[in-house]
Design a protein around this motif. Structure first.
Motif, PDB file in Angstrom:
ATOM      1  N   ARG A 220       0.794  -1.215   0.000  1.00 20.33           N
ATOM      2  CA  ARG A 220       0.000   0.000   0.000  1.00 20.33           C
ATOM      3  C   ARG A 220       0.834   1.275   0.000  1.00 20.33           C
ATOM      4  O   ARG A 220       0.286   2.369  -0.084  1.00 20.33           O
ATOM      5  CB  ARG A 220      -0.949   0.001   1.206  1.00 20.33           C
ATOM      6  CG  ARG A 220      -1.929  -1.164   1.172  1.00 20.33           C
ATOM      7  CD  ARG A 220      -3.014  -1.022   2.203  1.00 20.33           C
ATOM      8  NE  ARG A 220      -3.839   0.147   1.951  1.00 20.33           N
ATOM      9  CZ  ARG A 220      -4.867   0.516   2.715  1.00 20.33           C
ATOM     10  NH1 ARG A 220      -5.172  -0.200   3.780  1.00 20.33           N
ATOM     11  NH2 ARG A 220      -5.565   1.592   2.424  1.00 20.33           N
ATOM     12  N   VAL A 221       2.161   1.164   0.097  1.00 15.82           N
ATOM     13  CA  VAL A 221       2.990   2.372   0.008  1.00 15.82           C
ATOM     14  C   VAL A 221       3.207   2.706  -1.461  1.00 15.82           C
ATOM     15  O   VAL A 221       3.160   1.824  -2.323  1.00 15.82           O
ATOM     16  CB  VAL A 221       4.338   2.200   0.748  1.00 15.82           C
ATOM     17  CG1 VAL A 221       4.131   1.736   2.171  1.00 15.82           C
ATOM     18  CG2 VAL A 221       5.259   1.248  -0.004  1.00 15.82           C
ATOM     19  N   PRO A 222       3.446   3.970  -1.793  1.00 14.37           N
ATOM     20  CA  PRO A 222       3.668   4.340  -3.186  1.00 14.37           C
ATOM     21  C   PRO A 222       4.837   3.558  -3.794  1.00 14.37           C
ATOM     22  O   PRO A 222       5.940   3.563  -3.262  1.00 14.37           O
ATOM     23  CB  PRO A 222       3.989   5.841  -3.104  1.00 14.37           C
ATOM     24  CG  PRO A 222       3.320   6.301  -1.848  1.00 14.37           C
ATOM     25  CD  PRO A 222       3.431   5.154  -0.890  1.00 14.37           C
ATOM     26  N   GLY A 223       4.568   2.873  -4.892  1.00 12.76           N
ATOM     27  CA  GLY A 223       5.602   2.082  -5.560  1.00 12.76           C
ATOM     28  C   GLY A 223       5.855   0.738  -4.925  1.00 12.76           C
ATOM     29  O   GLY A 223       6.698  -0.033  -5.388  1.00 12.76           O
ATOM     30  N   GLY A 224       5.157   0.423  -3.837  1.00  9.47           N
ATOM     31  CA  GLY A 224       5.367  -0.847  -3.155  1.00  9.47           C
ATOM     32  C   GLY A 224       4.673  -1.988  -3.886  1.00  9.47           C
ATOM     33  O   GLY A 224       3.698  -1.798  -4.606  1.00  9.47           O
ATOM     34  N   THR A 233      -0.109 -13.059  -4.454  1.00 11.31           N
ATOM     35  CA  THR A 233       0.815 -13.166  -5.582  1.00 11.31           C
ATOM     36  C   THR A 233       0.917 -11.853  -6.341  1.00 11.31           C
ATOM     37  O   THR A 233       1.870 -11.644  -7.088  1.00 11.31           O
ATOM     38  CB  THR A 233       0.370 -14.275  -6.551  1.00 11.31           C
ATOM     39  OG1 THR A 233      -0.976 -14.004  -6.986  1.00 11.31           O
ATOM     40  CG2 THR A 233       0.423 -15.633  -5.858  1.00 11.31           C
ATOM     41  N   ARG A 234      -0.050 -10.977  -6.139  1.00  8.38           N
ATOM     42  CA  ARG A 234      -0.019  -9.629  -6.724  1.00  8.38           C
ATOM     43  C   ARG A 234      -0.745  -8.700  -5.767  1.00  8.38           C
ATOM     44  O   ARG A 234      -1.553  -9.161  -4.948  1.00  8.38           O
ATOM     45  CB  ARG A 234      -0.679  -9.610  -8.112  1.00  8.38           C
ATOM     46  CG  ARG A 234      -2.136 -10.027  -8.115  1.00  8.38           C
ATOM     47  CD  ARG A 234      -2.735  -9.922  -9.519  1.00  8.38           C
ATOM     48  NE  ARG A 234      -2.055 -10.794 -10.439  1.00  8.38           N
ATOM     49  CZ  ARG A 234      -2.420 -12.068 -10.650  1.00  8.38           C
ATOM     50  NH1 ARG A 234      -3.431 -12.588  -9.968  1.00  8.38           N
ATOM     51  NH2 ARG A 234      -1.774 -12.810 -11.507  1.00  8.38           N
ATOM     52  N   PRO A 235      -0.471  -7.393  -5.842  1.00  5.22           N
ATOM     53  CA  PRO A 235      -1.140  -6.469  -4.932  1.00  5.22           C
ATOM     54  C   PRO A 235      -2.653  -6.563  -5.054  1.00  5.22           C
ATOM     55  O   PRO A 235      -3.184  -6.575  -6.165  1.00  5.22           O
ATOM     56  CB  PRO A 235      -0.617  -5.098  -5.369  1.00  5.22           C
ATOM     57  CG  PRO A 235       0.689  -5.377  -6.009  1.00  5.22           C
ATOM     58  CD  PRO A 235       0.523  -6.699  -6.691  1.00  5.22           C
ATOM     59  N   PRO A 236      -3.361  -6.659  -3.931  1.00  4.50           N
ATOM     60  CA  PRO A 236      -4.819  -6.745  -3.978  1.00  4.50           C
ATOM     61  C   PRO A 236      -5.437  -5.476  -4.544  1.00  4.50           C
ATOM     62  O   PRO A 236      -4.846  -4.394  -4.490  1.00  4.50           O
ATOM     63  CB  PRO A 236      -5.233  -6.931  -2.518  1.00  4.50           C
ATOM     64  CG  PRO A 236      -3.986  -7.351  -1.819  1.00  4.50           C
ATOM     65  CD  PRO A 236      -2.840  -6.735  -2.559  1.00  4.50           C
ATOM     66  N   ARG A 237      -6.632  -5.604  -5.093  1.00  4.66           N
ATOM     67  CA  ARG A 237      -7.374  -4.427  -5.507  1.00  4.66           C
ATOM     68  C   ARG A 237      -7.827  -3.665  -4.276  1.00  4.66           C
ATOM     69  O   ARG A 237      -7.889  -4.206  -3.185  1.00  4.66           O
ATOM     70  CB  ARG A 237      -8.609  -4.845  -6.328  1.00  4.66           C
ATOM     71  CG  ARG A 237      -8.265  -5.571  -7.627  1.00  4.66           C
ATOM     72  CD  ARG A 237      -9.530  -6.023  -8.320  1.00  4.66           C
ATOM     73  NE  ARG A 237      -9.210  -6.750  -9.546  1.00  4.66           N
ATOM     74  CZ  ARG A 237     -10.131  -7.328 -10.322  1.00  4.66           C
ATOM     75  NH1 ARG A 237     -11.410  -7.266  -9.971  1.00  4.66           N
ATOM     76  NH2 ARG A 237      -9.768  -7.977 -11.418  1.00  4.66           N
ATOM     77  N   ALA A 240     -10.278  -5.088  -1.854  1.00  2.00           N
ATOM     78  CA  ALA A 240      -9.873  -6.214  -1.002  1.00  2.00           C
ATOM     79  C   ALA A 240      -8.958  -5.800   0.132  1.00  2.00           C
ATOM     80  O   ALA A 240      -8.589  -6.620   0.946  1.00  2.00           O
ATOM     81  CB  ALA A 240      -9.176  -7.279  -1.858  1.00  2.00           C
ATOM     82  N   ARG A 241      -8.623  -4.521   0.198  1.00  2.00           N
ATOM     83  CA  ARG A 241      -7.597  -4.100   1.159  1.00  2.00           C
ATOM     84  C   ARG A 241      -8.034  -4.298   2.606  1.00  2.00           C
ATOM     85  O   ARG A 241      -7.216  -4.573   3.462  1.00  2.00           O
ATOM     86  CB  ARG A 241      -7.227  -2.643   0.922  1.00  2.00           C
ATOM     87  CG  ARG A 241      -6.382  -2.484  -0.328  1.00  2.00           C
ATOM     88  CD  ARG A 241      -5.978  -1.057  -0.563  1.00  2.00           C
ATOM     89  NE  ARG A 241      -5.153  -0.954  -1.741  1.00  2.00           N
ATOM     90  CZ  ARG A 241      -4.679   0.188  -2.232  1.00  2.00           C
ATOM     91  NH1 ARG A 241      -4.978   1.332  -1.638  1.00  2.00           N
ATOM     92  NH2 ARG A 241      -3.924   0.198  -3.301  1.00  2.00           N
ATOM     93  N   GLY A 242      -9.299  -4.186   2.866  1.00  6.27           N
ATOM     94  CA  GLY A 242      -9.736  -4.350   4.238  1.00  6.27           C
ATOM     95  C   GLY A 242      -9.460  -5.734   4.792  1.00  6.27           C
ATOM     96  O   GLY A 242      -9.321  -5.909   5.978  1.00  6.27           O
ATOM     97  N   ALA A 243      -9.357  -6.732   3.900  1.00 10.21           N
ATOM     98  CA  ALA A 243      -9.130  -8.095   4.363  1.00 10.21           C
ATOM     99  C   ALA A 243      -7.689  -8.399   4.607  1.00 10.21           C
ATOM    100  O   ALA A 243      -7.352  -9.437   5.161  1.00 10.21           O
ATOM    101  CB  ALA A 243      -9.669  -9.081   3.325  1.00 10.21           C
ATOM    102  N   SER A 244      -6.766  -7.520   4.238  1.00 12.14           N
ATOM    103  CA  SER A 244      -5.348  -7.821   4.305  1.00 12.14           C
ATOM    104  C   SER A 244      -4.721  -7.463   5.633  1.00 12.14           C
ATOM    105  O   SER A 244      -3.643  -7.940   5.955  1.00 12.14           O
ATOM    106  CB  SER A 244      -4.594  -7.089   3.189  1.00 12.14           C
ATOM    107  OG  SER A 244      -4.675  -5.700   3.397  1.00 12.14           O
TER     108      SER A 244
END
Length: 245
Positions: A220-224, A233-237, A240-244
């Motif tokens: 969730r950081v810029p460029g992370g 396996t890839r950054p969540p949309r 979906a962030r609330g579940a992470s």
């Protein structure tokens, strides 16, 4: 091999493993006991809050809880590296009592630690768990969760990931330098520690590869992106962030 007061064998392993020892630091720095108990000092104020703010600025974190996660994992990596490194190379570990371990929360990574007394302990899994998990990571998690909305599973996932990463680096170094006994000891200790009740649900270790069941939120950081052992396996949309966390 007995622990020497300088822990000199750790130096060749790199910055995450090396530890300054002896006497007291020239500048009065807070101890990690101060940090976990949220005690302010004349030099660094509230050390834990300062560290989280520093990490947040460095990685441009959009939320302080992301910086808190990254800061916790960085400190966990230092503690595991020192302890595993000593266990593998000396067959003994230093007592990393939080009251003996000074910390400069305003330093760059890896965390700047200073152990004022080197007191040897047995290099057994139970001792390592007492030193790192119960002595540091449990009170650190409590202190962070008092001020940030972080799931316990995320923090124990960070702890397990830091342990696996330290073991992997140490195993690689031992292999390159023909230290087969040190490599074997590292793998055994890492496997037994990851089976500890506090870490056993955090992920799966296969050889030296670890796959965690939680996410540290670094994506969730810029460029992370996602880390090598992330559950994703890839950054969540964004939905979906609330579940992470």
């Amino acid at each position: 091999m007995e622990l020497d007061q300088d822990l000199a064998a750790l130096g060749p392993l790199g910055g995450f493993f090396a530890l300054r020892t002896g006497g007291a630091p020239g500048t009065p720095l807070p101890t990690l006991a101060d940090a976990y108990e949220n005690r302010s000092s004349d030099v660094c104020g509230n050390a834990l809050a300062l560290r989280v703010e520093k990490v947040a600025h460095a990685i441009r974190a959009p939320e302080l809880r992301i910086a808190a996660s990254v800061a916790q994992q960085g400190l966990a990596a230092r503690l595991w590296s020192v302890t595993l490194g000593c266990a593998a190379l000396y067959g003994r570990v230093p007592d990393l009592d939080p009251g003996l371990l000074h910390w400069n929360p305003d330093a760059s990574a890896p965390d700047d630690l200073w152990l004022t007394r080197v007191r040897p302990l047995p290099a057994e899994p139970e001792t390592l768990a007492d030193v790192v998990l119960h002595g540091h990571l449990a009170p650190l998690a409590t202190a962070l969760r008092a001020h940030h909305r972080i799931a316990p599973g995320l923090l124990w996932g960070n702890a397990a990931s830091a342990l696996a990463g330290a073991a992997r680096q140490l195993d690689r170094w031992a292999g390159l330098h023909g230290r087969t006994e040190a490599a074997a000891r590292t793998r055994t200790l890492a496997g037994e520690l990851l089976a500890h009740p506090l870490l056993s649900d955090a992920g799966t270790l296969t050889g030296t590869a670890f796959r965690r069941r939680s996410c540290c939120l670094y994506y969730r950081v810029p460029g992370g992106g996602v880390c090598g052992d992330c559950c994703f396996t890839r950054p969540p949309r964004s939905s979906a962030r609330g579940a992470s966390g």
